[in-house]
Write a protein that holds these residues in place. Structure first.
Motif, short mmCIF file in Angstrom:
data_model
loop_
_atom_site.label_atom_id
_atom_site.label_comp_id
_atom_site.label_asym_id
_atom_site.label_seq_id
_atom_site.Cartn_x
_atom_site.Cartn_y
_atom_site.Cartn_z
N LYS A 54 28.21 27.68 44.78
CA LYS A 54 29.12 27.46 45.34
C LYS A 54 30.31 27.92 45.70
O LYS A 54 31.68 27.36 46.36
N GLY A 55 29.85 27.02 47.19
CA GLY A 55 29.87 26.98 48.70
C GLY A 55 30.57 28.47 49.36
O GLY A 55 31.41 29.10 49.94
N ALA A 108 35.44 32.51 59.31
CA ALA A 108 35.48 31.53 58.98
C ALA A 108 36.07 31.39 57.19
O ALA A 108 36.48 29.72 57.73
N HIS A 109 36.65 31.89 57.05
CA HIS A 109 37.30 31.17 55.87
C HIS A 109 39.31 31.99 55.74
O HIS A 109 39.19 33.19 55.05
N PRO A 110 39.47 32.77 56.83
CA PRO A 110 41.46 33.39 56.51
C PRO A 110 42.12 33.42 55.45
O PRO A 110 42.61 34.51 55.36
N GLU A 111 41.94 31.55 55.34
CA GLU A 111 42.47 31.96 54.01
C GLU A 111 41.85 32.66 52.30
O GLU A 111 42.84 32.56 51.67
N LYS A 112 40.43 33.10 52.03
CA LYS A 112 39.89 34.23 51.55
C LYS A 112 40.18 35.41 51.71
O LYS A 112 39.73 35.38 52.10
N LYS A 113 40.49 35.49 50.15
CA LYS A 113 40.93 36.95 50.13
C LYS A 113 39.86 37.47 49.24
O LYS A 113 39.83 38.91 49.33
N GLN A 114 39.61 37.26 49.06
CA GLN A 114 38.62 38.50 48.47
C GLN A 114 37.05 38.67 48.77
O GLN A 114 36.66 37.55 48.57
N ILE A 115 36.80 39.34 48.36
CA ILE A 115 34.81 39.90 49.03
C ILE A 115 34.47 40.85 48.07
O ILE A 115 35.18 41.63 47.39
N TYR A 117 28.55 37.64 38.80
CA TYR A 117 28.68 35.98 39.04
C TYR A 117 30.47 35.67 38.37
O TYR A 117 30.79 34.23 38.59
N GLY A 118 30.80 36.19 37.41
CA GLY A 118 31.82 36.31 36.59
C GLY A 118 33.02 36.55 37.57
O GLY A 118 34.47 35.63 38.02
N SER A 119 32.98 36.70 38.85
CA SER A 119 33.48 36.66 39.80
C SER A 119 33.91 36.12 40.41
O SER A 119 34.99 36.29 41.40
N LEU A 120 32.95 35.71 40.27
CA LEU A 120 33.03 34.67 42.05
C LEU A 120 33.98 33.52 41.68
O LEU A 120 34.28 33.40 40.50
N SER A 121 35.22 33.08 42.85
CA SER A 121 36.09 32.22 42.34
C SER A 121 36.46 31.28 44.13
O SER A 121 35.76 31.76 44.86
N ASP A 122 37.47 30.43 44.00
CA ASP A 122 37.76 29.78 44.96
C ASP A 122 37.38 30.98 45.57
O ASP A 122 38.23 30.43 47.15
N VAL A 144 38.78 43.71 46.54
CA VAL A 144 37.55 44.33 46.94
C VAL A 144 36.58 44.36 45.70
O VAL A 144 37.23 44.73 44.74
N VAL A 145 35.12 43.25 45.48
CA VAL A 145 34.72 43.53 44.02
C VAL A 145 33.61 44.59 44.28
O VAL A 145 33.00 44.39 45.26
N LEU A 146 34.02 45.75 43.79
CA LEU A 146 31.80 46.30 43.63
C LEU A 146 31.14 46.29 42.44
O LEU A 146 32.53 47.37 41.98
N VAL A 147 30.72 45.40 42.69
CA VAL A 147 30.10 45.24 41.52
C VAL A 147 29.03 46.62 41.08
O VAL A 147 28.59 46.72 42.13
#
Lengths: 187, 390
Positions: free
Chosen positions: B169-170, B85-92, B134-139, B117-120
């Motif tokens: 945040k969408g 759905a969001h091929p342009e986004k690269k953070q998970i 929450y601090g890791s969430l971004s566009d 990859v962010v492993l909380v």
């Protein structure tokens, strides 16, 4: 579930020679609480260097307990020279074999035995000679070379099964591969 | 030998009512639900009913339910769909205590597909570091995937609260609710989750059937591309018998929810308290309050888990361990390590997970067996002397 032989199950459920040997004159310890298994081997050696009694205390899985129990049965009555020749393969064979992922339990037995013999003879075994390869389980290149030669190990997975090396974070797997290659190159 | 089954987070007994519901569809009623004849639609009708029952358990609409082959397929489908759905986004983003169905997929996406990859992490009680999350969430965040409840410790994450902040945040939010379903209430109508995974065999249905809930309005990209089944969202002829069984299982799970938090929880607490009272050097892993009512992860100092399990097995008692030796790995479970459970008890951690089929007599037998097993193993442990760790 592991496929343990009836002999492994028997030596786990009914371990021989458990507990501290009060009049032991040689002790060998290997492993740690962090590693997940440990063995303390007690020997009573007579003036002719014959092992007249042996016992163990083990923390670990069923195959660790069974390997320790088997070891004490194997070496009782042997001279120290005879015992020094016992290999981890002998321990595994005595039990009718171990799952390959559990071979390190038999290696632990051999290691404790070597330390006990050295303890009796007053020889200081240099702690972990060689270059440290696996930080997680504190295994050196010399230990890997020994195990590869003694057991004909071929792959990093084999080395992990026998020594645990590479089984933690996995960062040293490339280095283990180099060590195996160096042994092969020597022929 | 009687089996005492306390390994319900691994899998569950298929309920008798579920078997009864399924049996006719193994035999005479073998029609294809997609067929344009009454014989096939006899199965089609049962599947529509099953879909409704599954939806009811989590307060969803039947159109939001996609049947899959297992929890892992549901997790993989959800995450790949979000990436498509969001091929342009690269953070998970996920946590470091997830089930391998999510954790290993994220590691694959990091190592092979170049995702960031962010492993909380979690704290000692197993709670997420929400500030870091929450601090890791971004566009650039494509998806956040977090389990509703942990399979090993039973610790429950505040999924509704997290999902609200993430989706505001969408950003797409997926939850693996495989362990939560049937044990605690799940209401997707208020939980803000975009996608949610379930597994049949954890709720007294058979193995080989899973569910992915996809909220209406969320664009879904199929993982198995094929026929028009599941409204084109999952190709492949339906596993009709298991779907029908799962429908019945979800109906029963909804009925049993209240007793999970009373009868089952009381048994779990009884087992826990008896073990704590009768055996020294014991600690319970994870938050005691925010925890599934059926789960007990409990560590015994100076002994090793596989040895304990084999002694339980001799008495017909089924449980799991967090120790290395049972799984073939060499370190204790990634969940216990993430919680910094000390090695002294991590290697000796046992997970008991109960169901409404368990009885107090069974708990008494477990306690008796455990007292004897721990005593035997400590008598041979070099790290236990005079009643304490050395």
């Amino acid at each position: 579930m592991w496929e343990y032989t009836d002999k492994v199950k028997d030596h786990f459920m009914h371990p021989r020679n458990v507990g501290e040997l009060k009049d032991a004159n040689a002790v060998g310890e290997t492993g740690s609480l962090n590693c997940g298994d440990a063995l303390k081997l007690f020997l009573k050696v007579d003036e002719n260097e014959r092992i007249v009694d042996a016992s163990f205390m083990t923390f670990g899985c069923a195959s660790a307990v069974a390997s320790s129990s088997a070891l004490t049965e194997i070496i009782k009555g042997m001279t120290l020279d005879e015992a020094a020749k016992v290999t981890n393969g002998d321990i595994a064979d005595y039990l009718g074999g171990l799952p390959k992922e559990k071979m390190h339990c038999s290696v632990m037995g051999k290691s404790a035995l070597q330390k006990a013999i050295a303890d009796y003879r007053g020889i200081q075994i240099m702690e972990k000679p060689g270059e440290m390869v696996c930080e997680c389980f504190e295994v050196t290149d010399l230990e890997i070379i020994d195990a590869v030669k003694a057991n004909g190990l071929e792959t990093t997975e084999d080395v992990t099964n026998y020594l645990k090396a590479g089984g933690g974070c996995g960062k040293c797997l490339d280095r283990i591969e180099e060590v195996i290659a160096s042994v092969k190159a020597e022929g | 030998m009687n089996v005492i089954y306390t390994d319900n987070n691994a899998t569950t007994r298929v309920a008798d009512e579920v078997i009864e519901e399924m049996l006719p569809f193994f035999g005479g009623f073998y029609g294809n639900p997609s067929s344009m004849h009454t014989f096939g639609d006899r199965v089609g009708k049962k599947i529509r009913q099953a879909r409704q029952k599954v939806a009811d358990l989590i307060h969803a609409d039947p159109d939001e339910i996609i049947f899959t082959s297992c929890g892992t397929e549901s997790d993989n489908s959800a995450i790949f769909s979000a990436l498509n759905a969001h091929p342009e986004k690269k953070q998970i983003i996920t946590s470091n205590v997830e089930h391998p169905a999510v954790l290993n997929l994220f590691k694959y996406l990091r190592d092979k597909k170049g995702y960031d990859v962010v492993l909380v992490p979690v704290d000692k009680k197993g709670h997420l570091d929400l500030d870091l999350l929450y601090g890791s969430l971004s566009d650039d965040t494509a998806v956040v995937s977090l389990m509703w409840a942990n399979n090993e410790t039973g610790v429950i994450f505040p999924i509704s609260e997290i999902a609200k902040k993430v989706t505001e945040k969408g950003i797409l939010f997926h939850t693996d609710a495989v362990q939560a379903a049937g044990k605690i209430p799940i209401d997707v109508s208020v939980a803000h989750v975009d996608m949610l995974s379930l597994s049949g065999h954890k709720v007294h249905a058979p193995k080989g059937i899973g569910v992915l809930y996809v909220k209406k309005g969320i664009k879904f990209f199929p993982y198995l591309i094929g026929g028009h089944q599941e409204k084109g969202r999952r190709g492949g002829t339906e596993n009709t018998v298991s779907i029908i069984g799962l429908g019945k299982a979800c109906e029963l799970a909804a009925q049993h929810l209240p007793i999970m938090n009373t009868q089952v929880k009381e048994l779990r607490d009884y087992l826990q308290n008896q073990l704590l009272e009768k055996i020294p050097g014991v600690s319970v892993n994870g938050d005691l309050e925010n925890r599934l009512p059926n789960t007990l992860s409990i560590g015994f100092d100076a002994v090793e888990g596989e040895s304990i399990l084999l002694m339980l097995d001799k008495e017909g008692i089924c449980a799991s361990s967090g120790s290395a030796c049972t799984s073939g790995s060499l370190d204790p479970s990634h969940v216990l390590m993430a919680m910094e459970v000390p090695f002294k008890s991590a290697h000796g951690t046992i997970r008991f997970s109960l169901s409404h089929y368990n009885t107090k007599e069974e708990m008494d037998h477990i306690v008796k067996t455990m007292v004897s097993a721990i005593e035997t193993l400590r008598a041979m442990s070099p790290f236990w002397k005079d009643g304490k760790l050395v």
